[in-house]
Design an enzyme around this catalytic site. Structure first.
Site, PDB file in Angstrom:
ATOM      1  N   LEU A 198       0.817  -1.219   0.000  1.00  0.00           N
ATOM      2  CA  LEU A 198       0.000   0.000   0.000  1.00  0.00           C
ATOM      3  C   LEU A 198       0.849   1.266   0.000  1.00  0.00           C
ATOM      4  O   LEU A 198       1.895   1.335   0.649  1.00  0.00           O
ATOM      5  CB  LEU A 198      -0.916  -0.019   1.223  1.00  0.00           C
ATOM      6  CG  LEU A 198      -1.798  -1.277   1.341  1.00  0.00           C
ATOM      7  CD1 LEU A 198      -2.664  -1.186   2.582  1.00  0.00           C
ATOM      8  CD2 LEU A 198      -2.647  -1.491   0.104  1.00  0.00           C
ATOM      9  N   HIS A 253      -3.477   4.227  -2.185  1.00  0.00           N
ATOM     10  CA  HIS A 253      -4.420   3.306  -1.536  1.00  0.00           C
ATOM     11  C   HIS A 253      -5.006   3.948  -0.273  1.00  0.00           C
ATOM     12  O   HIS A 253      -6.195   3.801   0.011  1.00  0.00           O
ATOM     13  CB  HIS A 253      -3.698   2.024  -1.106  1.00  0.00           C
ATOM     14  CG  HIS A 253      -3.151   1.202  -2.227  1.00  0.00           C
ATOM     15  ND1 HIS A 253      -1.801   1.064  -2.462  1.00  0.00           N
ATOM     16  CD2 HIS A 253      -3.769   0.462  -3.169  1.00  0.00           C
ATOM     17  CE1 HIS A 253      -1.613   0.272  -3.490  1.00  0.00           C
ATOM     18  NE2 HIS A 253      -2.776  -0.107  -3.959  1.00  0.00           N
ATOM     19  N   LYS A 296      -6.312   6.235 -11.535  1.00  0.00           N
ATOM     20  CA  LYS A 296      -5.080   6.001 -12.302  1.00  0.00           C
ATOM     21  C   LYS A 296      -5.277   4.820 -13.251  1.00  0.00           C
ATOM     22  O   LYS A 296      -4.854   4.862 -14.386  1.00  0.00           O
ATOM     23  CB  LYS A 296      -3.886   5.733 -11.386  1.00  0.00           C
ATOM     24  CG  LYS A 296      -2.610   5.506 -12.181  1.00  0.00           C
ATOM     25  CD  LYS A 296      -1.429   5.195 -11.300  1.00  0.00           C
ATOM     26  CE  LYS A 296      -1.432   3.796 -10.788  1.00  0.00           C
ATOM     27  NZ  LYS A 296      -1.047   2.755 -11.764  1.00  0.00           N
ATOM     28  N   GLN A 302      -9.396   0.005 -16.081  1.00  0.00           N
ATOM     29  CA  GLN A 302      -9.888  -0.947 -15.075  1.00  0.00           C
ATOM     30  C   GLN A 302     -11.167  -0.420 -14.418  1.00  0.00           C
ATOM     31  O   GLN A 302     -12.135  -1.154 -14.231  1.00  0.00           O
ATOM     32  CB  GLN A 302      -8.803  -1.163 -14.020  1.00  0.00           C
ATOM     33  CG  GLN A 302      -9.295  -1.833 -12.749  1.00  0.00           C
ATOM     34  CD  GLN A 302      -8.168  -2.202 -11.808  1.00  0.00           C
ATOM     35  OE1 GLN A 302      -7.465  -3.162 -12.055  1.00  0.00           O
ATOM     36  NE2 GLN A 302      -8.007  -1.465 -10.723  1.00  0.00           N
ATOM     37  N   MET A 361       1.295   7.781  -8.074  1.00  0.00           N
ATOM     38  CA  MET A 361       1.717   6.740  -7.120  1.00  0.00           C
ATOM     39  C   MET A 361       1.370   5.368  -7.674  1.00  0.00           C
ATOM     40  O   MET A 361       0.262   5.160  -8.192  1.00  0.00           O
ATOM     41  CB  MET A 361       0.950   6.912  -5.805  1.00  0.00           C
ATOM     42  CG  MET A 361       1.256   8.193  -5.117  1.00  0.00           C
ATOM     43  SD  MET A 361       2.500   7.921  -3.859  1.00  0.00           S
ATOM     44  CE  MET A 361       2.623   9.564  -3.185  1.00  0.00           C
TER      45      MET A 361
HETATM   46  O1  PAF Z   1      -5.960  -2.319  -8.985  1.00  0.00           O
HETATM   47  C1  PAF Z   1      -5.635  -3.353  -8.378  1.00  0.00           C
HETATM   48  O2  PAF Z   1      -4.884  -3.322  -7.400  1.00  0.00           O
HETATM   49  C2  PAF Z   1      -6.180  -4.699  -8.831  1.00  0.00           C
HETATM   50  O3  PAF Z   1      -6.286  -4.744 -10.215  1.00  0.00           O
HETATM   51  C3  PAF Z   1      -7.497  -5.105  -8.154  1.00  0.00           C
HETATM   52  C4  PAF Z   1      -8.632  -4.135  -8.491  1.00  0.00           C
HETATM   53  C5  PAF Z   1      -7.306  -5.147  -6.642  1.00  0.00           C
HETATM   54  C6  PAF Z   1      -7.920  -6.499  -8.622  1.00  0.00           C
HETATM   55  O4  PAF Z   1      -6.950  -7.460  -8.326  1.00  0.00           O
END
Ligand code: PAF
Length: 280
Positions: free
Chosen positions: A33, A37, A151, A155, A186
């Site tokens: 982290l 995060h 970022k 996704q 980051m």
């Molecule tokens: O962004 C991430 O850290 C990963 O792709 C996730 C969303 C935790 C899925 O493994």
């Protein structure tokens, strides 16, 4: 703060909270982290009665020649950071817990459209790996809302579409990218950068900003601007996967009459693949 790796224990806790009508905010991570995060966790705390964070390095989203083995695993440090933030539960499942039938034998989730192109051209299967693990984590943690960093823009769009298509009763919230003082977004992968590469890395965000400014100033020859930005990145020492000016809502190549845009870049310095984006 509970640290749980067992699914039954997780379910038990989640159902207690749900019975009490507590709102569960969820932050899925692969651990290691950083301040990005922690920003997700801080925002989760403002909107959830309970905050659950998962730490799982998901093998299904790494390609055969990618960094799954060397991806930094720092559970003790992560646990201390999350304890300081005052979250309620960390879910740390094993690979067998998430993929009991084996990775190749598990039902997968593939999101059409936004999963295609961009990073998928360079990391085929990556977004199926992400969507599959996130779907499983959602069904286990049953959150009311999930917080994800902007970022990883593609996704974020993949998960938004999956949630909408599969009717997950979950609100998806994108959180702004946290940057180092010199603009570098980051990322856990920044620590792979050598001293020299780290000096060059902020050029990625500078090129993005310059490109965004040029578009705001009225130049809408997007394909030419992409080529020029690629050239600048080459000169700064990057090996470029793509520079793409896209429509914000579907990630298709931008055309000039579209007003809401996102510029996405993926480029490597040595062995470190960096991604970043800005919206216009
Ligand atoms: O962004 C991430 O850290 C990963 O792709 C996730 C969303 C935790 C899925 O493994």
């Amino acid at each position: 703060m509970l640290i749980v790796s067992d699914v039954d224990v997780l379910r038990q806790k989640i159902s207690e909270w749900r019975l009490n009508k507590e709102r569960i905010a969820f932050v899925p991570t692969m651990g290691n982290l950083h301040a990005g995060h922690l920003q997700l966790v801080k925002e989760a705390k403002t909107i959830g009665d309970r905050v659950v964070c998962s730490i799982f390095v998901n093998p299904a989203q790494f390609g055969p020649n990618e960094d799954f083995e060397r991806y930094p695993r720092t559970l003790e440090k992560d646990r201390d950071l999350l304890a300081t933030e005052g979250i309620d539960l960390i879910f740390t499942p094993s690979v067998d817990t998430i993929y009991p039938a084996g990775i190749g034998e598990t039902t997968t989730v593939t999101v059409p459209g936004v999963s295609e192109g961009l990073c998928n051209n360079f990391r085929p299967g990556h977004f199926t790996g992400v969507a599959t693990v996130v779907a499983r984590l959602f069904l286990l943690a049953q959150p009311d809302c999930v917080l994800l960093g902007k970022k990883d823009f593609q996704q974020l769009m993949v998960i938004e579409k999956m949630v909408s298509d599969l009717c997950f009763p979950i609100e998806v919230m994108g959180v702004d990218t946290v940057r180092e003082a010199d603009g570098l977004a980051m990322s856990s992968r920044n620590q792979y950068l050598s001293v020299e590469e780290r000096k060059a890395a902020p050029a990625l965000f500078q090129v993005l900003q310059e490109l965004a400014d040029t578009i705001r100033d009225g130049d809408h020859d997007f394909r030419k601007l992409e080529r020029e930005a690629e050239e600048k990145l080459h000169l700064a020492g990057f090996s470029v996967d793509y520079v793409a000016v896209c429509q914000r809502n579907n990630l298709r190549a931008a055309v000039s009459e579209i007003e809401s845009l996102v510029i996405l870049i993926a480029a490597s310095l040595g062995k470190s693949r960096l991604i970043d984006n800005v919206t216009i």
